[in-house]
Design a protein around this motif. Sequence first.
Motif, short mmCIF file in Angstrom:
data_model
loop_
_atom_site.label_atom_id
_atom_site.label_comp_id
_atom_site.label_asym_id
_atom_site.label_seq_id
_atom_site.Cartn_x
_atom_site.Cartn_y
_atom_site.Cartn_z
N ALA A 165 88.27 -85.91 60.95
CA ALA A 165 87.24 -85.08 61.56
C ALA A 165 87.27 -85.21 63.08
N GLU A 166 87.43 -86.42 63.58
CA GLU A 166 87.49 -86.63 65.03
C GLU A 166 88.76 -86.01 65.61
N TYR A 167 89.86 -86.10 64.90
CA TYR A 167 91.12 -85.50 65.37
C TYR A 167 90.98 -83.98 65.49
N HIS A 168 90.46 -83.32 64.46
CA HIS A 168 90.33 -81.86 64.49
C HIS A 168 89.30 -81.42 65.53
N TYR A 169 88.28 -82.22 65.75
CA TYR A 169 87.28 -81.89 66.77
C TYR A 169 87.90 -81.97 68.17
N ASN A 170 88.69 -83.01 68.41
CA ASN A 170 89.35 -83.15 69.71
C ASN A 170 90.41 -82.08 69.94
N GLN A 171 91.00 -81.61 68.85
CA GLN A 171 92.00 -80.55 68.97
C GLN A 171 91.38 -79.16 69.07
N GLY A 172 90.07 -79.07 68.92
CA GLY A 172 89.39 -77.78 68.99
C GLY A 172 89.47 -76.98 67.70
N ASN A 173 89.86 -77.64 66.60
CA ASN A 173 89.99 -76.93 65.34
C ASN A 173 88.64 -76.71 64.65
N ILE A 174 87.67 -77.55 64.96
CA ILE A 174 86.33 -77.42 64.37
C ILE A 174 85.30 -77.51 65.49
N ASP A 175 84.12 -76.95 65.23
CA ASP A 175 83.05 -76.96 66.22
C ASP A 175 81.99 -78.03 65.94
N THR A 176 81.89 -78.48 64.70
CA THR A 176 80.87 -79.45 64.33
C THR A 176 81.23 -80.83 64.86
N ASN A 177 80.27 -81.47 65.51
CA ASN A 177 80.49 -82.84 65.99
C ASN A 177 80.68 -83.77 64.80
N PRO A 178 81.73 -84.61 64.80
CA PRO A 178 81.98 -85.50 63.66
C PRO A 178 80.80 -86.40 63.30
N SER A 179 79.95 -86.70 64.24
CA SER A 179 78.80 -87.56 63.96
C SER A 179 77.78 -86.89 63.04
N GLN A 180 77.88 -85.57 62.89
CA GLN A 180 76.93 -84.84 62.06
C GLN A 180 77.37 -84.72 60.60
N PHE A 181 78.58 -85.14 60.30
CA PHE A 181 79.08 -85.05 58.92
C PHE A 181 78.54 -86.20 58.07
N ASN A 182 78.42 -85.94 56.79
CA ASN A 182 78.04 -86.95 55.81
C ASN A 182 79.32 -87.47 55.15
#
Length: 357
Positions: A175-192
């Motif tokens: 999740a952190e990798y895809h967030y840093n790559q701009g692949n997802i918009d949701t902050n990883p801290s918000q995932f369950n």
Amino acid sequence: MSSNSYFGGMAFNLSRAFILAAMFLTSIAQNEALSQYALDYGFTMGTANYLGDIGGDQLTRRDFAADLHLGQTKLSTHIFVRYRLSSAVAIKAQMGTVYLEDYDNLSSNLSRRTRNAHFRNSVNELSLRGEINLFSQPMLTRYTSKYRVGVNAYATLGVTAFVHNPQAQLDRDAAEYHYNQGNIDTNPSQFNYDHWYDLRDHRTEQLTYGSAALGFPLGFGASFMVNNKVRLGIEFVWNLTLTDYLDDVSFTYADPEGLDDIGLVLSQPSSVVVAETAGAENPEVYLNNFGWDAAYASPRGNPDKNDTYGTLQVAVSRVVMGSSNFRKKNSYRKRRPIKRRSRKPGSRRVGRGRAKF
């Protein structure tokens, strides 16, 4: 219609089919008592293992024991009813649940460890099987000339209908990798990260597959008569299924444009951290093989082989006592009536009188 309601409907249909099969076998036993110990019913409990696209060992996918992860052995439970058609053949209706689970990070294969997929699945199945005797040791009962099987070794085969629902959790590094790559918009801290997501709903390969499938169980077993009421057994069965989606991995990676943020992380759970841990020499370059690519269809699994699973179970059953042909013909309740001679009118019966002292 939601997947939960569809899944529940299929489970209800399997339960209803099992009840009908059990009633059918019971009616046969009541109407045509071929053997004194022909019908038994009970439950089984034991282990369950899976072979498919996830897990495995150092080499690419192999079938059977070479790729088994014994550490991921799970539980399997069933109830059954069995009827012996003859001394050589029996049929059994069985219903229960098999729990499956496996992880790529338990493999020693570089590609699988980097792919980093995992799953769990509860397989609710209904099967109809035949049992063919390979060896039997008859035992004579105490009161009749009817033989019963004391020890019985057999081969079993049949057909299984089942419903299943593969699930997985989100990987924090992915999740952190895809967030840093701009692949997802949701902050990883918000995932369950503790929640198990239904993978079919997120279409991780942008393919639609059903929750119901068929399989063909093959195996061997043995049963033992403890007394005239209890039968114990042990059985090993491997189920060859017609689906490659017990683990939700089969074909190619999905186009991220058709996935939401959760679906993307579930579809591509790889990351630089995972590739480094797996032992890749150049993790960032090697990671390009584990995601969607517009230039070519990047493989996520092997669609040429279907998933399989097997169980090793102990069975306990109660034998329904029926009457053998010998007992029917010689039961004390059906004694032949005694014919008495008729006396002539006026004749007096002569016999010994009562003694007087």
